[in-house]
Write an enzyme that holds these catalytic residues in place. Structure first.
Site, short mmCIF file in Angstrom:
data_model
loop_
_atom_site.label_atom_id
_atom_site.label_comp_id
_atom_site.label_asym_id
_atom_site.label_seq_id
_atom_site.Cartn_x
_atom_site.Cartn_y
_atom_site.Cartn_z
N ASP A 193 0.83 -1.21 0.00
CA ASP A 193 0.00 0.00 0.00
C ASP A 193 0.87 1.26 0.00
O ASP A 193 1.96 1.26 0.56
CB ASP A 193 -0.90 -0.03 1.25
CG ASP A 193 -2.03 0.98 1.18
OD1 ASP A 193 -2.29 1.53 0.09
OD2 ASP A 193 -2.65 1.24 2.23
N GLU A 223 -12.40 -4.12 -4.40
CA GLU A 223 -12.73 -2.70 -4.22
C GLU A 223 -11.95 -1.80 -5.20
O GLU A 223 -12.40 -0.73 -5.57
CB GLU A 223 -12.44 -2.25 -2.78
CG GLU A 223 -13.37 -2.83 -1.73
CD GLU A 223 -13.14 -4.31 -1.42
OE1 GLU A 223 -11.99 -4.79 -1.62
OE2 GLU A 223 -14.10 -4.99 -1.01
N ASN A 224 -10.77 -2.26 -5.62
CA ASN A 224 -9.95 -1.44 -6.52
C ASN A 224 -10.63 -1.20 -7.89
O ASN A 224 -10.29 -0.27 -8.60
CB ASN A 224 -8.57 -2.07 -6.77
CG ASN A 224 -7.63 -1.98 -5.58
OD1 ASN A 224 -6.72 -2.79 -5.44
ND2 ASN A 224 -7.85 -1.00 -4.70
N SER A 260 -8.42 -4.63 5.34
CA SER A 260 -9.01 -4.38 4.02
C SER A 260 -9.45 -5.64 3.28
O SER A 260 -9.09 -5.84 2.10
CB SER A 260 -8.04 -3.56 3.15
OG SER A 260 -7.70 -2.36 3.77
C1 FPP Z 1 -1.79 0.27 -3.30
O1 FPP Z 1 -1.37 1.60 -3.44
C2 FPP Z 1 -1.40 -0.55 -4.40
C3 FPP Z 1 -2.23 -1.10 -5.33
C4 FPP Z 1 -3.68 -0.86 -5.42
C5 FPP Z 1 -1.71 -1.96 -6.38
C6 FPP Z 1 -0.48 -2.76 -6.05
C7 FPP Z 1 0.34 -2.77 -7.24
C8 FPP Z 1 1.70 -2.77 -7.31
C9 FPP Z 1 2.57 -2.88 -6.15
C10 FPP Z 1 2.37 -2.68 -8.62
C11 FPP Z 1 2.53 -3.99 -9.26
C12 FPP Z 1 1.29 -4.24 -9.93
C13 FPP Z 1 0.84 -5.37 -10.40
C14 FPP Z 1 -0.59 -5.38 -10.77
C15 FPP Z 1 1.68 -6.59 -10.57
P1 FPP Z 1 -2.49 2.72 -3.47
O2 FPP Z 1 -2.69 3.10 -4.88
O3 FPP Z 1 -3.70 2.23 -2.74
O4 FPP Z 1 -1.78 3.85 -2.67
P2 FPP Z 1 -2.48 5.00 -1.82
O5 FPP Z 1 -3.18 4.30 -0.67
O6 FPP Z 1 -1.34 5.83 -1.37
O7 FPP Z 1 -3.43 5.70 -2.72
#
Ligand code: FPP
Length: 233
Positions: free
Chosen positions: A13, A60-61, A189
């Site tokens: 995250d 949820e994404n 989550s």
């Molecule tokens: C959370 O950060 C991350 C994700 C929703 C995706 C995870 C993906 C990667 C680590 C990249 C590699 C990807 C794949 C599909 C192999 P966030 O966007 O929720 O961060 P925030 O909470 O700061 O908004």
């Protein structure tokens, strides 16, 4: 060092916040996050941790902006088409958990192909949660149990924790010993709710793109020094 750890589950995250703090688009955070992922998987393979489960995309994404979802799906395609080869070459068995029917067809085909191609690999298992939500997984398992009972293949009295576990996406995978979440959020989550009943939880403030092999190793050492009692004294 990794004698007693079998399974580490990770919530990656903080990609978006990392990018925003640098004045970059969120996609730049995901791109850097994918690089971090490569490094951590190599480290986990070096440490001979038998199972790693990653939360790559939650149910949820799907509610994020279409542009961000499209970007993540593009990264995923790239990952499945090329980067995962390194991990495969290191002897990983690759599995996917989640509602795969929500994903694009070419991605679903690739996932099945990777699972088939790596099914006899024995060095370690990489389990990728994609379009995954734990409550949906539990509901699906309850439905499977109901169908088996209706068809006379399972008796109600034979439904216990073990038979139920075997109806989850994670059938056959040991429960995580440790869950790591980056970015300072202290919540689960909808991740592996059934499976983490006795897992140790580790929350770090580091945003996923800044997470390093050194910090990962330090967390595993910390875990190895904790005493787990599973409700006993
Ligand atoms: C959370 O950060 C991350 C994700 C929703 C995706 C995870 C993906 C990667 C680590 C990249 C590699 C990807 C794949 C599909 C192999 P966030 O966007 O929720 O961060 P925030 O909470 O700061 O908004």
């Amino acid at each position: 060092m990794t004698d007693n750890i079998k399974h580490v589950a990770i919530i990656m995250d903080g990609n978006g916040r990392w990018a925003t703090s640098k004045g970059l688009p969120r996609s730049a955070g995901h791109k850097k996050g994918a690089e971090t992922l490569r490094q951590i998987l190599e480290t986990a393979a070096d440490m001979k941790i038998p199972y790693i489960t990653l939360y790559a995309f939650s149910t949820e994404n799907w509610q994020r902006d279409k542009a961000e979802v499209d970007y993540l799906m593009g990264l995923l395609r790239q990952y499945l088409n090329s980067e995962i080869k390194e991990i495969e070459d290191r002897g990983a068995r690759i599995l996917f958990i989640g509602e795969r029917e929500m994903l694009a067809n070419d991605i679903i085909v690739k996932m099945s192909e990777l699972e088939r191609r790596t099914k006899n690999n024995k060095d370690f298992t990489l389990c990728i949660a994609l379009s995954y939500g734990s409550r949906a997984e539990i509901v699906a398992a309850a439905k499977k149990a109901a169908i088996l009972v209706a068809e006379g293949e399972l008796k109600v009295n034979d439904i216990d924790e073990k038979t139920f576990s075997n109806l989850l996406y994670t059938a056959g995978i040991p429960d995580p010993d440790l869950v790591i979440r980056t970015s300072g959020e202290q919540r689960i989550s909808n991740y592996l709710l059934w499976q983490i009943a006795y897992s140790e939880l580790y929350f770090t403030k580091t945003l996923w793109p800044d997470f390093s092999a050194e910090e990962f190793k330090a967390i595993i050492s910390d875990f190895n020094s904790r005493e787990r009692r599973y409700g006993k004294v």
